[in-house]
Design an enzyme around this catalytic site. Structure first.
Site, short mmCIF file in Angstrom:
data_model
loop_
_atom_site.label_atom_id
_atom_site.label_comp_id
_atom_site.label_asym_id
_atom_site.label_seq_id
_atom_site.Cartn_x
_atom_site.Cartn_y
_atom_site.Cartn_z
N ALA A 1 0.80 -1.21 0.12
CA ALA A 1 0.12 0.08 -0.03
C ALA A 1 0.82 1.29 0.06
O ALA A 1 0.37 2.46 -0.40
CB ALA A 1 -1.01 0.13 1.04
N TYR A 2 1.92 1.28 0.34
CA TYR A 2 2.93 2.50 0.46
C TYR A 2 3.25 2.91 -0.77
O TYR A 2 3.90 2.24 -1.70
CB TYR A 2 4.15 1.96 1.37
CG TYR A 2 4.14 1.60 2.60
CD1 TYR A 2 2.49 1.86 3.38
CD2 TYR A 2 4.83 1.09 3.43
CE1 TYR A 2 2.72 1.70 4.50
CE2 TYR A 2 4.62 0.70 4.62
CZ TYR A 2 3.48 0.87 5.66
OH TYR A 2 3.23 0.42 6.72
N GLN A 3 2.88 3.94 -1.03
CA GLN A 3 3.01 4.90 -2.66
C GLN A 3 2.89 4.02 -3.74
O GLN A 3 3.81 3.95 -4.59
CB GLN A 3 4.74 5.40 -2.45
CG GLN A 3 4.78 6.59 -1.62
CD GLN A 3 4.71 6.18 -0.02
OE1 GLN A 3 3.51 6.50 0.48
NE2 GLN A 3 5.48 5.72 0.48
#
Length: 333
Positions: free
Chosen positions: A60-62
């Site tokens: 989900a990160y970036q």
């Protein structure tokens, strides 16, 4: 650096886990303060040099760019078996549910995408990022167990859950002969200690590693409020988690600053030294090299019991905030 076993797994991890949410393409629009690839590589390299072998990211990160940056850096800088890499998967989306994709399929797809992003053959610790109230936990456990059997992951962890959910999941896994969660990543620090009510007791009883995030309360336990950073100004999610309790939290933050002056160390070192008396390996978000130095120094900082008591005595109960508040359904009537 000191190292320890991660719960009941065969993973040996540094007492500091490098949180990699600050790495990734800032143009994705998720966070404006994240580091680009070269800056991320510099931080990862320095962390490795200081003995950190435990890295935590998420699909989900970036939009997956954190996984890509971390994976490429670790492949270039070290041997695969010298590091412990954790990443996470999300619950099914409404679109996936509408398309008839079940929980097992969603996990398998997310795992394969993470492996592709990382350009790796396996993940050491695969973490259930947020409890999926639309998917039976048995489906999650069976999907993860199959992934372990196939060699795609070595161990499983869970994040953002209640003690009863973790206890239920691991009891079911034991009954069904499935892999159990060896670690839990929750919201825990000096100014957010609600996990001490039930979760920490469960983990101590069952040998589950605690690897909390927001170890420094998004910087609030690392500096006084008159020293603002770009992230402090721009991170609306952190404000959502902490601004409502700022007045009561400031009493504890002031005590951290007082002890830092007394010990002639940074506030980060005091805050993490306290947390390290409670957990296996806190996840510390890193975007600057000096933050690595402070975190590593904290591992060998021994607080006196009277210091620990002084830091803890003015804590007041907090309501749920952040992911837990957003992902907890209203009770049925």
């Amino acid at each position: 650096m000191q190292y320890t076993q991660l719960g009941k797994s065969d993973l040996t991890v540094s007492r500091i886990c490098m949180g990699c949410m600050g790495f990734g393409d800032p143009s994705t629009g998720q966070h404006s303060w994240t580091l680009g690839e070269q800056e991320s590589r510099d931080i990862i390299r320095y962390g490795l040099e200081q003995g950190i072998n435990f890295f935590d990211t998420a699909i989900a990160y970036q939009n997956g760019s954190s996984e890509r940056y971390v994976g490429q850096a670790l492949r270039d800088m070290t041997q695969r078996d010298k590091v412990v890499l954790a990443t996470k998967f999300l619950p099914r989306t409404p679109e996936q549910i509408a398309r008839g994709i079940d929980g097992k399929q969603a996990i398998a797809q997310s795992l394969d995408q993470s492996l592709q992003n990382l350009s790796m053959d396996y993940i050491d610790l695969y973490i259930y990022h947020i409890w999926d109230y639309n998917t039976p936990i048995i489906d999650v456990l069976e999907a993860l167990h199959q992934a372990i059997k196939s060699g795609k992951i070595r161990a499983i962890g869970i994040s953002n859950c209640y003690a009863w959910q973790l206890a239920k999941a691991n009891a079911l896994a034991e009954c069904e002969g499935l892999s159990q969660f060896v670690s839990v990543q929750s919201h825990y620090n000096l100014i957010m200690r609600e996990d001490e009510r039930e979760l920490s007791g469960l983990c101590a009883e069952d040998g589950i590693a605690m690897t909390p995030y927001s170890a420094l309360a998004s910087g609030r336990l690392a500096r006084q409020k008159d020293h603002q950073t770009r992230r402090a100004v721009e991170d609306d999610y952190a404000k959502l988690k902490y601004d409502k309790t700022a007045a009561q939290d400031q009493i504890i933050i002031d005590r951290v600053a007082e002890l830092a002056r007394r010990y002639q160390v940074s506030m980060t070192e005091i805050s993490l030294a306290w947390l390290l008396t409670k957990v296996t390996a806190p996840v510390v978000g890193i975007t600057k090299k000096y933050q690595i130095d402070d975190a590593v120094n904290a591992v060998n900082l021994q607080l006196k019991q009277e210091d620990i008591d002084y830091l803890e005595e003015r804590y007041q109960p907090h309501f749920l905030s952040g992911v837990m508040a957003q992902n907890t359904p209203l009770p049925k009537r």
